[in-house]
Design a protein around this motif. Structure first.
Motif, mmCIF file in Angstrom:
data_model
loop_
_atom_site.group_PDB
_atom_site.id
_atom_site.type_symbol
_atom_site.label_atom_id
_atom_site.label_comp_id
_atom_site.label_asym_id
_atom_site.label_seq_id
_atom_site.Cartn_x
_atom_site.Cartn_y
_atom_site.Cartn_z
ATOM 1 N N PRO A 157 0.822 -1.226 0.000
ATOM 2 C CA PRO A 157 0.000 0.000 0.000
ATOM 3 C C PRO A 157 0.855 1.275 0.000
ATOM 4 N N THR A 158 1.932 1.294 0.814
ATOM 5 C CA THR A 158 2.801 2.483 0.859
ATOM 6 C C THR A 158 3.536 2.658 -0.467
ATOM 7 N N GLY A 159 4.080 1.568 -0.981
ATOM 8 C CA GLY A 159 4.817 1.636 -2.252
ATOM 9 C C GLY A 159 3.943 2.172 -3.369
ATOM 10 N N SER A 160 2.674 1.750 -3.354
ATOM 11 C CA SER A 160 1.740 2.193 -4.384
ATOM 12 C C SER A 160 1.495 3.706 -4.295
ATOM 13 N N LYS A 161 1.353 4.192 -3.064
ATOM 14 C CA LYS A 161 1.140 5.647 -2.879
ATOM 15 C C LYS A 161 2.378 6.429 -3.307
ATOM 16 N N VAL A 162 3.538 5.970 -2.854
ATOM 17 C CA VAL A 162 4.790 6.686 -3.143
ATOM 18 C C VAL A 162 5.060 6.711 -4.647
ATOM 19 N N ALA A 163 4.860 5.560 -5.289
ATOM 20 C CA ALA A 163 5.184 5.477 -6.720
ATOM 21 C C ALA A 163 4.058 6.029 -7.589
ATOM 22 N N LYS A 164 2.911 6.319 -6.969
ATOM 23 C CA LYS A 164 1.720 6.788 -7.704
ATOM 24 C C LYS A 164 1.373 5.805 -8.830
ATOM 25 N N ARG A 165 1.432 4.534 -8.463
ATOM 26 C CA ARG A 165 1.056 3.475 -9.411
ATOM 27 C C ARG A 165 0.070 2.554 -8.717
ATOM 28 N N VAL A 166 -0.754 1.841 -9.499
ATOM 29 C CA VAL A 166 -1.726 0.939 -8.869
ATOM 30 C C VAL A 166 -0.977 -0.147 -8.094
ATOM 31 N N PRO A 167 -1.593 -0.645 -6.991
ATOM 32 C CA PRO A 167 -0.887 -1.608 -6.137
ATOM 33 C C PRO A 167 -0.341 -2.803 -6.905
ATOM 34 N N CYS A 168 -1.122 -3.360 -7.842
ATOM 35 C CA CYS A 168 -0.657 -4.581 -8.536
ATOM 36 C C CYS A 168 0.578 -4.314 -9.384
ATOM 37 N N SER A 169 0.731 -3.095 -9.864
ATOM 38 C CA SER A 169 1.899 -2.782 -10.672
ATOM 39 C C SER A 169 3.150 -2.756 -9.786
ATOM 40 N N VAL A 170 3.050 -2.090 -8.632
ATOM 41 C CA VAL A 170 4.179 -2.035 -7.691
ATOM 42 C C VAL A 170 4.468 -3.428 -7.137
ATOM 43 N N CYS A 171 3.412 -4.161 -6.856
ATOM 44 C CA CYS A 171 3.545 -5.510 -6.283
ATOM 45 C C CYS A 171 4.220 -6.443 -7.283
ATOM 46 N N GLY A 172 3.758 -6.411 -8.530
ATOM 47 C CA GLY A 172 4.334 -7.284 -9.556
ATOM 48 C C GLY A 172 5.809 -6.979 -9.765
ATOM 49 N N MET A 173 6.135 -5.696 -9.824
ATOM 50 C CA MET A 173 7.533 -5.294 -10.028
ATOM 51 C C MET A 173 8.395 -5.758 -8.843
ATOM 52 N N SER A 174 7.892 -5.573 -7.619
ATOM 53 C CA SER A 174 8.651 -5.967 -6.424
ATOM 54 C C SER A 174 8.855 -7.479 -6.387
ATOM 55 N N LYS A 175 7.782 -8.224 -6.694
ATOM 56 C CA LYS A 175 7.881 -9.683 -6.642
ATOM 57 C C LYS A 175 8.866 -10.195 -7.680
ATOM 58 N N ARG A 176 8.766 -9.651 -8.900
ATOM 59 C CA ARG A 176 9.686 -10.117 -9.952
ATOM 60 C C ARG A 176 11.138 -9.883 -9.529
ATOM 61 N N HIS A 177 11.393 -8.695 -8.985
ATOM 62 C CA HIS A 177 12.754 -8.353 -8.576
ATOM 63 C C HIS A 177 13.253 -9.317 -7.495
ATOM 64 N N LEU A 178 12.410 -9.550 -6.493
ATOM 65 C CA LEU A 178 12.863 -10.380 -5.365
ATOM 66 C C LEU A 178 12.968 -11.858 -5.727
ATOM 67 N N PHE A 179 12.081 -12.334 -6.590
ATOM 68 C CA PHE A 179 12.198 -13.738 -7.027
ATOM 69 C C PHE A 179 13.469 -13.926 -7.842
ATOM 70 N N ASP A 180 13.742 -12.992 -8.742
ATOM 71 C CA ASP A 180 14.967 -13.085 -9.549
ATOM 72 C C ASP A 180 16.186 -13.091 -8.636
ATOM 73 N N LYS A 181 16.178 -12.174 -7.682
ATOM 74 C CA LYS A 181 17.327 -12.039 -6.786
ATOM 75 C C LYS A 181 17.504 -13.308 -5.942
ATOM 76 N N ALA A 182 16.403 -13.808 -5.402
ATOM 77 C CA ALA A 182 16.483 -15.011 -4.561
ATOM 78 C C ALA A 182 17.008 -16.193 -5.373
ATOM 79 N N ALA A 183 16.554 -16.303 -6.624
ATOM 80 C CA ALA A 183 16.988 -17.437 -7.456
ATOM 81 C C ALA A 183 18.478 -17.330 -7.760
ATOM 82 N N LEU A 184 18.936 -16.124 -8.120
ATOM 83 C CA LEU A 184 20.344 -15.957 -8.470
ATOM 84 C C LEU A 184 21.228 -16.122 -7.230
ATOM 85 N N ASP A 185 20.815 -15.489 -6.104
ATOM 86 C CA ASP A 185 21.609 -15.595 -4.871
ATOM 87 C C ASP A 185 21.672 -17.035 -4.373
#
Ligand code: Q46
Ligand code: ZN
Ligand code: ZN
Length: 315
Positions: free
Chosen positions: A119-147
């Motif tokens: 909810p905070t990320g969505s407000k700060v980025a002025k983007r709908v929650p699913c857009s911020v959520c999808g971007m965050s999840k993709r980043h963290l899944f990629d990072k977790a897999a590589l690490d």
């Protein structure tokens, strides 16, 4: 209603296969369809380590379960998104599943590690929650897999999800997205390989799978999903499927066989022009800092050098 395979009492009808199945043969069908998708699209090789993106919902837990039953080395990864009770509860379902099978579940909490929730990320980025959520999840899944040294990330996207996304992308002719909408994305430019082993199975089948396998999953929808366009696309496709069973399958697999290659050059051009984020090293189309690091900056959190020590693992 009789099972197509053994003629015993059936528990489910699948209209696009024009057939009914008993519990045993339905579960076998789910495994067979997943194995076929993995083979047809070269998703996972024998002996590779798979990280399953788990949400606590039916699709991701079914995906994990089927991969384990097919003999793959599959560990789970769940992200605490900070969406109130919904996130806490969905993480609990993932933990209970991991404990029931004695398998590893890695966890990372977005608010605890990165200092923001959806909810905070969505407000700060002025983007709908699913857009911020999808971007965050993709980043963290990629990072977790590589690490974590995983060969591949698997997600629980099913046929209904993929057909709905394709419908949305086609309605607006988003050709860059169309070029990337594949059941397997090869590893490159700092991304791990990503696969969708459930593309041959529908949403209703995944719910039935979990019920028949006694997998407890979070039934309630994410409270931030309201207004999500994909729900509308799913309803539209469901209405078509009622009068014309098999339409979703033909729409999606017909696209993969006959149209998808036309859009690939544009997507590949875009991929080739990615830079490494100056902060975390992840690939990005931004000139310096990636969208994830920019959001962490603006939402007031700090990016840890590595998240590994904060990743909890339960077995
Ligand atoms: S969790 Fe996140 Fe979904 Fe909730 S905010 Fe949207 S994308 S609906 S899969
Ligand atoms: Zn049967
Ligand atoms: Zn970054």
């Amino acid at each position: 209603m009789k099972c197509r395979v053994c003629r015993g009492p059936a528990v489910i009808d699948i209209r696009r296969h024009n057939a009914n199945f008993c519990s045993e043969h339905f579960l076998k069908l789910c495994r067979d369809q997943t194995a076929k998708a993995i083979k047809d699209f070269d998703m996972i090789a024998a002996g590779e380590r798979v990280l399953v993106a788990v949400s606590g919902g039916k699709d991701s837990l079914a995906c994990w379960d089927i991969l384990l039953d097919l003999g793959y080395q599959a560990e789970g990864f769940v992200i605490g998104l900070g969406i109130g009770d919904y996130s806490a509860s969905s993480t609990d379902y993932a933990r209970r599943y991991a404990a029931s099978r004695g398998v590893l579940l890695h966890e990372v909490s977005l608010p605890e590690v990165y200092g923001y929730d959806i909810p905070t990320g969505s407000k700060v980025a002025k983007r709908v929650p699913c857009s911020v959520c999808g971007m965050s999840k993709r980043h963290l899944f990629d990072k977790a897999a590589l690490d974590g040294g995983f060969d591949v990330v698997a997600t629980g996207h099913n046929l209904d999800d993929e057909a709905a996304v394709l419908f949305g992308n086609t309605l607006r002719w988003q050709t860059d997205y169309l070029g990337r909408q594949l059941p397997v994305l090869p590893a490159r430019h700092g991304f791990p390989r990503k696969v969708k082993p459930l593309v041959r199975l529908g949403e209703r089948e995944m719910a039935a799978y979990c019920v028949l396998k006694n997998i407890d999953y979070i039934v309630e929808e994410c409270p931030m999903a309201a207004g999500n366009k994909h729900l509308g696309y799913k309803e539209a496709l469901n209405a078509i499927e009622v009068t014309s069973p098999g339409s979703k399958h033909d729409f999606y697999f017909g696209f993969l066989a006959r149209a998808s290659a036309m859009f690939r050059p544009e997507a590949e051009e875009e991929q080739a022009s990615l830079n490494a984020c100056t902060r975390c090293g992840a690939p990005t189309s931004n000139p310096e800092v990636c969208a994830f690091c920019a959001l962490v900056d603006r939402a007031g959190g700090q990016i840890p050098v590595t998240i590994s020590p904060r990743v909890r693992t339960s077995a």
